[in-house]
Design an enzyme around this catalytic site. Sequence first.
Site, PDB file in Angstrom:
ATOM      1  N   PRO A 181       0.765  -1.530  -0.176  1.00  0.00           N
ATOM      2  CA  PRO A 181      -0.126  -0.186   0.185  1.00  0.00           C
ATOM      3  C   PRO A 181       0.516   1.399  -0.386  1.00  0.00           C
ATOM      4  O   PRO A 181       1.325   1.264   0.570  1.00  0.00           O
ATOM      5  CB  PRO A 181      -0.646  -0.067   1.194  1.00  0.00           C
ATOM      6  CG  PRO A 181      -0.227  -1.111   1.344  1.00  0.00           C
ATOM      7  CD  PRO A 181       1.008  -2.091   1.084  1.00  0.00           C
ATOM      8  N   GLU A 182       0.717   1.989  -0.652  1.00  0.00           N
ATOM      9  CA  GLU A 182       0.866   3.713  -1.463  1.00  0.00           C
ATOM     10  C   GLU A 182       0.557   4.690  -0.094  1.00  0.00           C
ATOM     11  O   GLU A 182      -0.376   4.559   0.538  1.00  0.00           O
ATOM     12  CB  GLU A 182       1.197   4.262  -2.442  1.00  0.00           C
ATOM     13  CG  GLU A 182       2.531   2.534  -2.731  1.00  0.00           C
ATOM     14  CD  GLU A 182       3.123   3.516  -4.268  1.00  0.00           C
ATOM     15  OE1 GLU A 182       3.029   5.142  -4.138  1.00  0.00           O
ATOM     16  OE2 GLU A 182       4.200   3.193  -4.816  1.00  0.00           O
TER      17      GLU A 182
ATOM     18  N   HIS B   8      -5.371 -15.870   8.277  1.00  0.00           N
ATOM     19  CA  HIS B   8      -4.241 -14.533   8.236  1.00  0.00           C
ATOM     20  C   HIS B   8      -4.852 -12.796   8.966  1.00  0.00           C
ATOM     21  O   HIS B   8      -4.096 -12.320   9.235  1.00  0.00           O
ATOM     22  CB  HIS B   8      -4.161 -14.238   7.278  1.00  0.00           C
ATOM     23  CG  HIS B   8      -3.366 -15.166   6.003  1.00  0.00           C
ATOM     24  ND1 HIS B   8      -2.151 -15.243   6.769  1.00  0.00           N
ATOM     25  CD2 HIS B   8      -4.046 -15.706   5.025  1.00  0.00           C
ATOM     26  CE1 HIS B   8      -2.166 -16.765   5.838  1.00  0.00           C
ATOM     27  NE2 HIS B   8      -2.936 -16.611   5.041  1.00  0.00           N
TER      28      HIS B   8
ATOM     29  N   ARG C 171       1.180 -12.057   4.838  1.00  0.00           N
ATOM     30  CA  ARG C 171       2.768 -11.924   5.069  1.00  0.00           C
ATOM     31  C   ARG C 171       3.114 -11.113   6.775  1.00  0.00           C
ATOM     32  O   ARG C 171       4.564 -11.379   6.779  1.00  0.00           O
ATOM     33  CB  ARG C 171       3.182 -11.180   3.738  1.00  0.00           C
ATOM     34  CG  ARG C 171       2.986 -12.025   2.532  1.00  0.00           C
ATOM     35  CD  ARG C 171       3.023 -11.536   1.037  1.00  0.00           C
ATOM     36  NE  ARG C 171       5.261 -11.518   1.767  1.00  0.00           N
ATOM     37  CZ  ARG C 171       5.905 -10.700  -0.097  1.00  0.00           C
ATOM     38  NH1 ARG C 171       5.446 -10.305  -0.476  1.00  0.00           N
ATOM     39  NH2 ARG C 171       7.394 -11.231   0.445  1.00  0.00           N
TER      40      ARG C 171
ATOM     41  N   LYS D 241      21.552  19.819  -5.589  1.00  0.00           N
ATOM     42  CA  LYS D 241      21.485  17.744  -5.476  1.00  0.00           C
ATOM     43  C   LYS D 241      22.276  17.489  -7.153  1.00  0.00           C
ATOM     44  O   LYS D 241      21.047  17.533  -7.941  1.00  0.00           O
ATOM     45  CB  LYS D 241      20.402  17.286  -4.884  1.00  0.00           C
ATOM     46  CG  LYS D 241      19.505  16.966  -3.988  1.00  0.00           C
ATOM     47  CD  LYS D 241      18.624  16.137  -4.050  1.00  0.00           C
ATOM     48  CE  LYS D 241      18.349  15.713  -1.624  1.00  0.00           C
ATOM     49  NZ  LYS D 241      19.330  15.485  -1.438  1.00  0.00           N
TER      50      LYS D 241
END
Length: 282
Positions: A2-3, A93, A112, A155
């Site tokens: 998930p972002e 799970h 997981r 940078k």
Amino acid sequence: MPELPEVETVRRGLEPILVGNAFARVEQRRPDLRFPLPQRFGERLSGRTIEALDRRAKYLLARLDDGEVLVMHLGMTGRFSINGSATKPPPKHEHVVFHLGDGTRVRYSDARRFGYMDLIPTKSLDSHALFKALGVEPLSAAFTAEWLAGRLKGKATSIKAALLDQRLIAGIGNIYACEALFRAGISPMRLAGTLASKSGKPTKMTGPLVEAVKAVLEDAIRAGGSSLRDYKRTDGRLGRFQHRFKVYGRAGKPCSKKGCGGTVRRIVQGGRSTFYCPTCQR
Ligand SMILES: [Zn+2]
């Protein structure tokens, strides 16, 4: 994994259920997720009211009425669901069930087990190892072209690497970095320092990039998160944002920008796939 938009979607799904409610009881089915769960986890949560549910980067922060914060991270496969029937034996799970004061059950499953939960005192949150090095929130008012130019000045890394640097900007993942650079018409290989003048002021590319980052994240939140792999929203429905990616995962396909005529290419930067259009991203 998930972002940020998926985590924000989960936050918005859980907020009306958790805030103002209290933990009545916690079912904990194993001692650990990625790391051990806190000592006396259920006992410390029981009776506590949730005053707010915030997000910092990809962490959910449930602020409790005793001065502690329940910090939660979904890892790779963590998901919350609401209620559901109590099957016996419980789903393989499903590791934690929060029983709330009004009878709602909030179930956490994580195949997981890369997820994370901890209890941290509110007053030490900002100095905690997880949070002290995190950069600016990309959807906050603090993330501006002026701010970004000041940080990118001089940078020598690529702009793609800079967008993924969590110490600079918190919570932008690989997909959204690619999408934002495409929208802004900026090559992922461009040196980050070229988005600032010698004195650290914005160039003509800095503002459009900041706007593109905010726009791709906001679009994804509106669509309910992208649900790649097995991420699901709290109500169990899959998000739809993956169908809207303009460049991510589209190697070899025609660029979707009107009149461009280029072909999307995939390269590897810092071990991650980058998708971009060499014709319109400069
Ligand atoms: Zn193009």
